[in-house]
Design a protein around this motif. Sequence first.
Motif, PDB file in Angstrom:
ATOM      1  N   GLY A 338      -1.680  -7.688  16.915  1.00 21.63           N
ATOM      2  CA  GLY A 338      -0.689  -8.732  17.206  1.00 21.63           C
ATOM      3  C   GLY A 338       0.792  -8.157  16.620  1.00 21.63           C
ATOM      4  N   ASP A 339       1.488  -9.016  16.080  1.00 19.80           N
ATOM      5  CA  ASP A 339       2.696  -8.709  15.403  1.00 19.80           C
ATOM      6  C   ASP A 339       2.539  -8.702  13.861  1.00 19.80           C
ATOM      7  OD1 ASP A 339       2.658 -11.344  14.705  1.00 19.80           O
ATOM      8  OD2 ASP A 339       4.434 -12.025  15.662  1.00 19.80           O
ATOM      9  N   ARG A 340       1.499  -8.486  13.319  1.00 19.71           N
ATOM     10  CA  ARG A 340       1.216  -8.835  12.116  1.00 19.71           C
ATOM     11  C   ARG A 340       0.543  -7.230  11.624  1.00 19.71           C
ATOM     12  NH1 ARG A 340      -2.464 -13.336   9.969  1.00 19.71           N
ATOM     13  NH2 ARG A 340      -1.406 -12.702   7.953  1.00 19.71           N
ATOM     14  N   LEU A 341       0.828  -6.611  10.403  1.00 19.74           N
ATOM     15  CA  LEU A 341       0.074  -5.935   9.594  1.00 19.74           C
ATOM     16  C   LEU A 341      -0.914  -6.419   8.860  1.00 19.74           C
ATOM     17  CD1 LEU A 341       3.348  -3.597   9.141  1.00 19.74           C
ATOM     18  CD2 LEU A 341       1.200  -2.637  10.223  1.00 19.74           C
ATOM     19  N   VAL A 342      -2.131  -6.111   9.165  1.00 22.82           N
ATOM     20  CA  VAL A 342      -3.274  -7.064   8.584  1.00 22.82           C
ATOM     21  C   VAL A 342      -4.119  -6.238   7.864  1.00 22.82           C
ATOM     22  CG1 VAL A 342      -3.396  -8.410  10.666  1.00 22.82           C
ATOM     23  CG2 VAL A 342      -4.796  -6.258  10.520  1.00 22.82           C
ATOM     24  N   GLY A 343      -3.891  -5.026   7.542  1.00 19.93           N
ATOM     25  CA  GLY A 343      -4.446  -4.320   6.371  1.00 19.93           C
ATOM     26  C   GLY A 343      -4.249  -2.681   6.167  1.00 19.93           C
ATOM     27  N   ARG A 344      -5.021  -2.222   5.324  1.00 17.68           N
ATOM     28  CA  ARG A 344      -4.796  -0.671   5.041  1.00 17.68           C
ATOM     29  C   ARG A 344      -6.079  -0.162   5.059  1.00 17.68           C
ATOM     30  NH1 ARG A 344       0.477  -1.177   1.348  1.00 17.68           N
ATOM     31  NH2 ARG A 344       0.786  -3.391   1.671  1.00 17.68           N
ATOM     32  N   LEU A 345      -6.383   1.000   5.442  1.00 13.46           N
ATOM     33  CA  LEU A 345      -7.379   1.758   5.513  1.00 13.46           C
ATOM     34  C   LEU A 345      -7.461   3.016   4.989  1.00 13.46           C
ATOM     35  CD1 LEU A 345     -10.487   1.710   6.971  1.00 13.46           C
ATOM     36  CD2 LEU A 345      -9.296   2.506   8.973  1.00 13.46           C
ATOM     37  N   ASP A 346      -8.758   3.531   4.345  1.00 16.40           N
ATOM     38  CA  ASP A 346      -8.826   4.815   3.660  1.00 16.40           C
ATOM     39  C   ASP A 346     -10.016   5.260   4.195  1.00 16.40           C
ATOM     40  OD1 ASP A 346      -9.023   6.893   2.192  1.00 16.40           O
ATOM     41  OD2 ASP A 346      -9.491   5.960   0.206  1.00 16.40           O
ATOM     42  N   MET A 347      -9.642   6.333   5.172  1.00 10.93           N
ATOM     43  CA  MET A 347     -10.753   6.894   5.917  1.00 10.93           C
ATOM     44  C   MET A 347     -10.523   8.357   6.134  1.00 10.93           C
ATOM     45  SD  MET A 347     -10.218   5.818   9.995  1.00 10.93           S
ATOM     46  CE  MET A 347      -8.449   6.003  10.453  1.00 10.93           C
ATOM     47  N   LYS A 348     -11.702   9.022   6.151  1.00  7.22           N
ATOM     48  CA  LYS A 348     -11.229  10.732   6.558  1.00  7.22           C
ATOM     49  C   LYS A 348     -12.491  11.062   7.401  1.00  7.22           C
ATOM     50  CE  LYS A 348     -11.411  15.075   4.026  1.00  7.22           C
ATOM     51  NZ  LYS A 348     -11.412  15.785   2.760  1.00  7.22           N
ATOM     52  N   ALA A 349     -12.034  11.860   8.408  1.00  7.57           N
ATOM     53  CA  ALA A 349     -13.010  12.628   9.362  1.00  7.57           C
ATOM     54  C   ALA A 349     -13.817  13.721   8.486  1.00  7.57           C
ATOM     55  CB  ALA A 349     -12.485  12.978  10.542  1.00  7.57           C
ATOM     56  N   HIS A 350     -15.254  13.822   8.428  1.00  3.16           N
ATOM     57  CA  HIS A 350     -15.880  14.869   7.702  1.00  3.16           C
ATOM     58  C   HIS A 350     -16.474  15.588   8.947  1.00  3.16           C
ATOM     59  CE1 HIS A 350     -15.703  13.478   3.500  1.00  3.16           C
ATOM     60  NE2 HIS A 350     -15.293  12.225   4.039  1.00  3.16           N
ATOM     61  N   ARG A 351     -15.850  16.701   9.437  1.00  3.65           N
ATOM     62  CA  ARG A 351     -16.244  17.147  10.844  1.00  3.65           C
ATOM     63  C   ARG A 351     -17.588  17.936  10.367  1.00  3.65           C
ATOM     64  NH1 ARG A 351     -10.652  17.087  10.326  1.00  3.65           N
ATOM     65  NH2 ARG A 351      -9.616  15.559  12.054  1.00  3.65           N
ATOM     66  N   ASP A 352     -17.791  18.523   9.293  1.00  2.00           N
ATOM     67  CA  ASP A 352     -18.920  19.222   9.182  1.00  2.00           C
ATOM     68  C   ASP A 352     -20.240  18.441   9.279  1.00  2.00           C
ATOM     69  OD1 ASP A 352     -18.417  17.844   6.850  1.00  2.00           O
ATOM     70  OD2 ASP A 352     -19.035  19.054   5.364  1.00  2.00           O
ATOM     71  N   GLN A 353     -19.969  16.899   8.794  1.00  3.22           N
ATOM     72  CA  GLN A 353     -20.931  15.918   9.146  1.00  3.22           C
ATOM     73  C   GLN A 353     -20.919  15.276  10.404  1.00  3.22           C
ATOM     74  OE1 GLN A 353     -20.902  13.423   5.625  1.00  3.22           O
ATOM     75  NE2 GLN A 353     -20.252  15.308   4.218  1.00  3.22           N
ATOM     76  N   ASP A 354     -20.036  15.400  11.297  1.00  7.16           N
ATOM     77  CA  ASP A 354     -19.882  14.613  12.646  1.00  7.16           C
ATOM     78  C   ASP A 354     -19.724  13.166  12.298  1.00  7.16           C
ATOM     79  OD1 ASP A 354     -19.627  14.636  15.364  1.00  7.16           O
ATOM     80  OD2 ASP A 354     -21.846  13.979  15.581  1.00  7.16           O
ATOM     81  N   ALA A 355     -18.928  12.968  11.293  1.00 11.86           N
ATOM     82  CA  ALA A 355     -18.586  11.623  10.900  1.00 11.86           C
ATOM     83  C   ALA A 355     -17.180  11.197  10.519  1.00 11.86           C
ATOM     84  CB  ALA A 355     -19.937  11.260   9.989  1.00 11.86           C
ATOM     85  N   LEU A 356     -16.883   9.943  10.853  1.00  9.57           N
ATOM     86  CA  LEU A 356     -15.647   9.253  10.318  1.00  9.57           C
ATOM     87  C   LEU A 356     -16.099   8.284   9.364  1.00  9.57           C
ATOM     88  CD1 LEU A 356     -12.580   9.119  10.613  1.00  9.57           C
ATOM     89  CD2 LEU A 356     -13.270   7.168  12.181  1.00  9.57           C
ATOM     90  N   ARG A 357     -15.749   8.708   8.086  1.00 10.93           N
ATOM     91  CA  ARG A 357     -16.263   7.968   6.867  1.00 10.93           C
ATOM     92  C   ARG A 357     -15.101   6.770   6.467  1.00 10.93           C
ATOM     93  NH1 ARG A 357     -19.966   8.013   3.026  1.00 10.93           N
ATOM     94  NH2 ARG A 357     -19.634   7.294   0.683  1.00 10.93           N
ATOM     95  N   ILE A 358     -15.662   5.737   6.315  1.00  9.72           N
ATOM     96  CA  ILE A 358     -14.689   4.714   6.166  1.00  9.72           C
ATOM     97  C   ILE A 358     -14.894   4.415   4.522  1.00  9.72           C
ATOM     98  CG2 ILE A 358     -14.015   2.254   6.445  1.00  9.72           C
ATOM     99  CD1 ILE A 358     -13.776   4.177   8.849  1.00  9.72           C
ATOM    100  N   THR A 359     -13.861   4.593   3.662  1.00  7.04           N
ATOM    101  CA  THR A 359     -14.199   4.547   2.268  1.00  7.04           C
ATOM    102  C   THR A 359     -13.831   3.109   1.669  1.00  7.04           C
ATOM    103  OG1 THR A 359     -13.647   6.868   1.940  1.00  7.04           O
ATOM    104  CG2 THR A 359     -13.321   5.535   0.034  1.00  7.04           C
ATOM    105  N   ALA A 360     -12.565   2.648   2.383  1.00  3.16           N
ATOM    106  CA  ALA A 360     -12.240   1.565   1.789  1.00  3.16           C
ATOM    107  C   ALA A 360     -11.240   0.630   2.720  1.00  3.16           C
ATOM    108  CB  ALA A 360     -11.444   1.366   0.413  1.00  3.16           C
ATOM    109  N   LEU A 361     -11.335  -0.651   2.964  1.00  3.97           N
ATOM    110  CA  LEU A 361     -10.363  -1.314   3.574  1.00  3.97           C
ATOM    111  C   LEU A 361      -9.694  -2.703   2.797  1.00  3.97           C
ATOM    112  CD1 LEU A 361     -10.342  -2.508   7.470  1.00  3.97           C
ATOM    113  CD2 LEU A 361      -9.829  -4.088   5.679  1.00  3.97           C
ATOM    114  N   TRP A 362      -8.497  -2.721   2.665  1.00  2.35           N
ATOM    115  CA  TRP A 362      -7.826  -3.639   2.164  1.00  2.35           C
ATOM    116  C   TRP A 362      -7.276  -4.668   2.956  1.00  2.35           C
ATOM    117  CZ3 TRP A 362      -7.779   1.139   0.355  1.00  2.35           C
ATOM    118  CH2 TRP A 362      -8.157   1.440  -0.654  1.00  2.35           C
ATOM    119  N   PRO A 363      -7.503  -6.028   3.320  1.00  4.43           N
ATOM    120  CA  PRO A 363      -6.816  -6.887   3.965  1.00  4.43           C
ATOM    121  C   PRO A 363      -5.684  -7.116   3.482  1.00  4.43           C
ATOM    122  CG  PRO A 363      -9.243  -7.644   3.955  1.00  4.43           C
ATOM    123  CD  PRO A 363      -8.863  -6.506   2.913  1.00  4.43           C
ATOM    124  N   GLU A 364      -4.430  -7.540   4.260  1.00  2.00           N
ATOM    125  CA  GLU A 364      -3.339  -8.193   3.533  1.00  2.00           C
ATOM    126  C   GLU A 364      -3.701  -9.546   3.009  1.00  2.00           C
ATOM    127  OE1 GLU A 364      -0.143  -6.061   3.034  1.00  2.00           O
ATOM    128  OE2 GLU A 364      -1.944  -4.883   3.160  1.00  2.00           O
TER     129      GLU A 364
END
Length: 404
Positions: A338-364
């Motif tokens: 919407g019109d809000r910034l609702v969180g911050r996301l730490d993630m990384k694509a591990h292409r050797d593992q064919d995976a997008l790894r979600i490490t942490a999410l901090w809601p505002e």
Amino acid sequence: MSRARLGNGAARRLFLTRHLLSDPPQGPAKGAALLKLIHDLGFVQLDSINTVARAHDLILFARRSRYRPAALKRLYEKDRALFEHWTHDAAVIPMEFYPQWQLRRTRDAEKLLGRWKDWQRHDFEAQLQSVLEQVRAEGPVTSSDVGREEPRRSGGWWQWHPSKTALEYLWRSGALAVTGREGFRKRYDLTERVVPAALRDPTKAPDPPQTIDWCCDQALARLGFATAGELAAFWAHISPAEARGWCAAELTAGRLEEIDLEAADGSLRPAFTRPGWADDPALTRDPPKRLRVLSPFDPALRDRKRAARLFGFDYRIEVFVPEAQRKYGYYVFPLLQGDRLVGRLDMKAHRDQDALRITALWPEHGVRWGKGRQAAFEAELQRLLPLAGVGQLRFADGWLREPV
């Protein structure tokens, strides 16, 4: 006489509309449609970090989820519909804007000679002619093709050998143009081989007052409202003093209005906008509730102080912060809903593992991370997988954190 007031909610809606984040990210994402998108943004910043996707790709994906990097590469390198130069950083810019960079090229030619001699601690000026002659004779080159006998320093990305510095200077001052990139390494050629003659003729380029007018007018059109400093910073061509002079003249002519802009904390700050702003339908237009992952370099967030005032979102990229001192992570993505910034996301694509790894999410603070928001979040991550070049999601244990 008291100034009119633009409330924070309406200001957010107007700002997001101007940054093309108030429409669902649907529709064509290549060719003329992609060029129009970049035109309407003004430019797209380039950045090499690729934890999930490079900044320019994520900026475009956030506005057109069908976007793929090959479409930008074609537009830039084959169609020559874009050129690369500097705003606040390296960026791709619609080719039609090339004449408006004449003032920037002239000023760069004057100021960078001395500045870069002090910075790089070598006499790159002595290499300018030989580098230019090599490009003229051999065609497009990268920095590894010039100055082959010169010693390379090991101090990092910005430690340039003399001929590399000469290449950069010739590009910034206009003799050369960048024709594309190999990986993320620039490929340089003579400007006359890249830019159409009608656009690079200096006798037809706008003069400084015309450039100042264009910069301020076009920045304001893309921001909706701004201070003089924000207008100057948008393209980073002109000085704050030049922008202040433009604002004063436009106010006197009745083509600009000064208003009180409400920040997220309720405080007021003066800003400029065009007369008739109160009738803009964007003021009452609610953005879709779809959640979007934004690049840390998204144009809506590039000015960190403005993002803090408008959205109450205090963001700092921590790439250069020692790991033990990071508050969030190396490269954390803002989340818009919407019109809000609702969180911050730490993630990384591990292409050797064919995976997008979600490490942490901090809601505002004040954001409830319930089932509906989680579903919207996972749907956006699924849409992001093809851009990241992986096929599956993986969530680390304890990935959902408390607000910091």
